[in-house]
Write an enzyme that holds these catalytic residues in place. Structure first.
Site, PDB file in Angstrom:
ATOM      1  CB  ILE A   1      -0.603   2.743  -5.197  1.00 53.49           C
ATOM      2  CG1 ILE A   1      -0.685   2.366  -6.661  1.00 53.49           C
ATOM      3  CG2 ILE A   1      -1.122   1.632  -4.302  1.00 53.49           C
ATOM      4  CD1 ILE A   1       0.293   1.268  -7.066  1.00 53.49           C
TER       5      ILE A   1
ATOM      6  CG  ASN B   1      -1.852   2.726  10.044  1.00 48.93           C
ATOM      7  OD1 ASN B   1      -2.534   3.299  10.885  1.00 48.93           O
ATOM      8  ND2 ASN B   1      -2.128   2.766   8.754  1.00 48.93           N
TER       9      ASN B   1
ATOM     10  CD  GLU C   1      -2.908  -3.008   4.514  1.00 49.76           C
ATOM     11  OE1 GLU C   1      -2.583  -2.470   3.437  1.00 49.76           O
ATOM     12  OE2 GLU C   1      -4.079  -3.280   4.832  1.00 49.76           O
ATOM     13  CB  VAL C   2       4.170  -1.173   3.720  1.00 50.70           C
ATOM     14  CG1 VAL C   2       5.585  -1.140   3.151  1.00 50.70           C
ATOM     15  CG2 VAL C   2       3.154  -1.352   2.597  1.00 50.70           C
TER      16      VAL C   2
ATOM     17  CG  HIS D   1       4.215   3.908   5.889  1.00 51.82           C
ATOM     18  ND1 HIS D   1       4.581   2.630   6.261  1.00 51.82           N
ATOM     19  CD2 HIS D   1       2.863   3.899   5.807  1.00 51.82           C
ATOM     20  CE1 HIS D   1       3.499   1.880   6.385  1.00 51.82           C
ATOM     21  NE2 HIS D   1       2.432   2.636   6.125  1.00 51.82           N
TER      22      HIS D   1
ATOM     23  CG  HIS E   1      -0.933   6.766   5.720  1.00 50.07           C
ATOM     24  ND1 HIS E   1      -1.388   6.080   4.612  1.00 50.07           N
ATOM     25  CD2 HIS E   1      -0.385   5.822   6.536  1.00 50.07           C
ATOM     26  CE1 HIS E   1      -1.133   4.782   4.755  1.00 50.07           C
ATOM     27  NE2 HIS E   1      -0.531   4.609   5.916  1.00 50.07           N
TER      28      HIS E   1
HETATM   29  P1  5GP Z   1      -0.183   0.879   6.007  1.00 46.26           P
HETATM   30  O1  5GP Z   1      -1.445   0.094   6.135  1.00 46.26           O
HETATM   31  O2  5GP Z   1       1.048  -0.009   6.045  1.00 46.26           O
HETATM   32  O3  5GP Z   1      -0.098   2.037   6.952  1.00 46.26           O
HETATM   33  O4  5GP Z   1      -0.245   1.569   4.574  1.00 46.26           O
HETATM   34  C1  5GP Z   1       0.394   1.106   3.432  1.00 46.26           C
HETATM   35  C2  5GP Z   1      -0.022   2.006   2.286  1.00 46.26           C
HETATM   36  O5  5GP Z   1       0.839   1.736   1.194  1.00 46.26           O
HETATM   37  C3  5GP Z   1      -1.448   1.784   1.791  1.00 46.26           C
HETATM   38  O6  5GP Z   1      -2.183   3.006   1.899  1.00 46.26           O
HETATM   39  C4  5GP Z   1      -1.266   1.350   0.325  1.00 46.26           C
HETATM   40  O7  5GP Z   1      -2.243   1.870  -0.532  1.00 46.26           O
HETATM   41  C5  5GP Z   1       0.116   1.894   0.006  1.00 46.26           C
HETATM   42  N1  5GP Z   1       0.828   1.150  -1.017  1.00 46.26           N
HETATM   43  C6  5GP Z   1       0.968  -0.212  -1.088  1.00 46.26           C
HETATM   44  N2  5GP Z   1       1.700  -0.552  -2.161  1.00 46.26           N
HETATM   45  C7  5GP Z   1       2.040   0.610  -2.782  1.00 46.26           C
HETATM   46  C8  5GP Z   1       2.796   0.898  -3.955  1.00 46.26           C
HETATM   47  O8  5GP Z   1       3.316   0.027  -4.648  1.00 46.26           O
HETATM   48  N3  5GP Z   1       2.934   2.204  -4.285  1.00 46.26           N
HETATM   49  C9  5GP Z   1       2.389   3.218  -3.535  1.00 46.26           C
HETATM   50  N4  5GP Z   1       2.583   4.463  -3.958  1.00 46.26           N
HETATM   51  N5  5GP Z   1       1.655   2.976  -2.432  1.00 46.26           N
HETATM   52  C10 5GP Z   1       1.486   1.680  -2.059  1.00 46.26           C
END
Ligand code: 5GP
Length: 121
Positions: free
Chosen positions: A34, A91, A99-100, A104, A106
Site C-alpha cells: 500500500i 523483516n 511491522e505486520v 511476508h 517484500h
Molecule cells: P514490515 O515492516 O512488516 O516488513 O512491512 C509491512 C508492509 O506492509 C509495509 O511495507 C506496509 O506498507 C505494508 N502494509 C501495511 N498495511 C497494508 C495494507 O493494508 N495493505 C497493503 N497492501 N500493504 C500494507
C-alpha cells in the site's frame, strides 16, 4: 511478538480488506504494498498463520515452503522486474523491524535498489 489473527495481512487473506492482487495459489497470496518503496513493491505472504521464518520452517509443510519460495520468482516475472533485477527483503521481529506480525516477503524492483542496508545508527 506473537501471532495475532487480527493483523492486517490475516484480514486481507480472509477477504475482509481489499488488496491489489498479483498472484495467488493454494498456499500463497501476493499483492502490491500500500506504500510502495519502489516502482514495483509486492508482498508475498503464506496463507497459513506464520509469524517468522523460524516459525514457518518449523511448522509449515514442504508444499507451503516450496510454494512461498516459488511465488517470489513468479511475482518477479509477472511484474516484469526479472530482467532488470530486484531485491527480496523479509523483516522478522523487533530487530528486523517487522511491522505486520504475519510472515511476508517484500519483492522490490523497477529501479536500482541501492546498497543492501543502511549503517547502524
Ligand atoms: P514490515 O515492516 O512488516 O516488513 O512491512 C509491512 C508492509 O506492509 C509495509 O511495507 C506496509 O506498507 C505494508 N502494509 C501495511 N498495511 C497494508 C495494507 O493494508 N495493505 C497493503 N497492501 N500493504 C500494507
Amino acid at each position: 511478538m506473537s501471532y495475532d489473527s487480527a493483523n492486517i495481512f490475516a484480514r486481507i487473506l480472509r477477504g475482509e480488506i481489499p488488496c491489489r492482487k498479483v498472484y495467488e495459489d493454494a498456499h500463497v497470496l501476493a499483492f502490491h504494498d500500500i506504500q510502495p518503496q519502489a516502482p514495483v513493491h509486492v508482498l508475498v505472504v503464506p496463507r497459513g498463520a506464520y509469524l517468522s521464518w523460524d516459525d514457518f520452517h518449523a511448522a509449515a509443510s514442504d508444499a507451503e515452503q516450496a510454494a512461498l519460495s516459488r511465488a517470489i520468482g513468479t511475482v518477479a516475472r509477472l511484474t516484469g522486474i526479472d530482467a532488470g533485477g530486484y531485491r527480496v527483503i523479509s523483516n522478522c521481529g523487533r530487530n528486523g523491524h517487522q511491522e505486520v506480525p504475519h510472515l511476508h516477503v517484500h519483492v522490490l524492483g523497477g529501479r536500482p535498489m541501492g546498497r543492501m542496508v543502511a549503517k547502524a545508527e
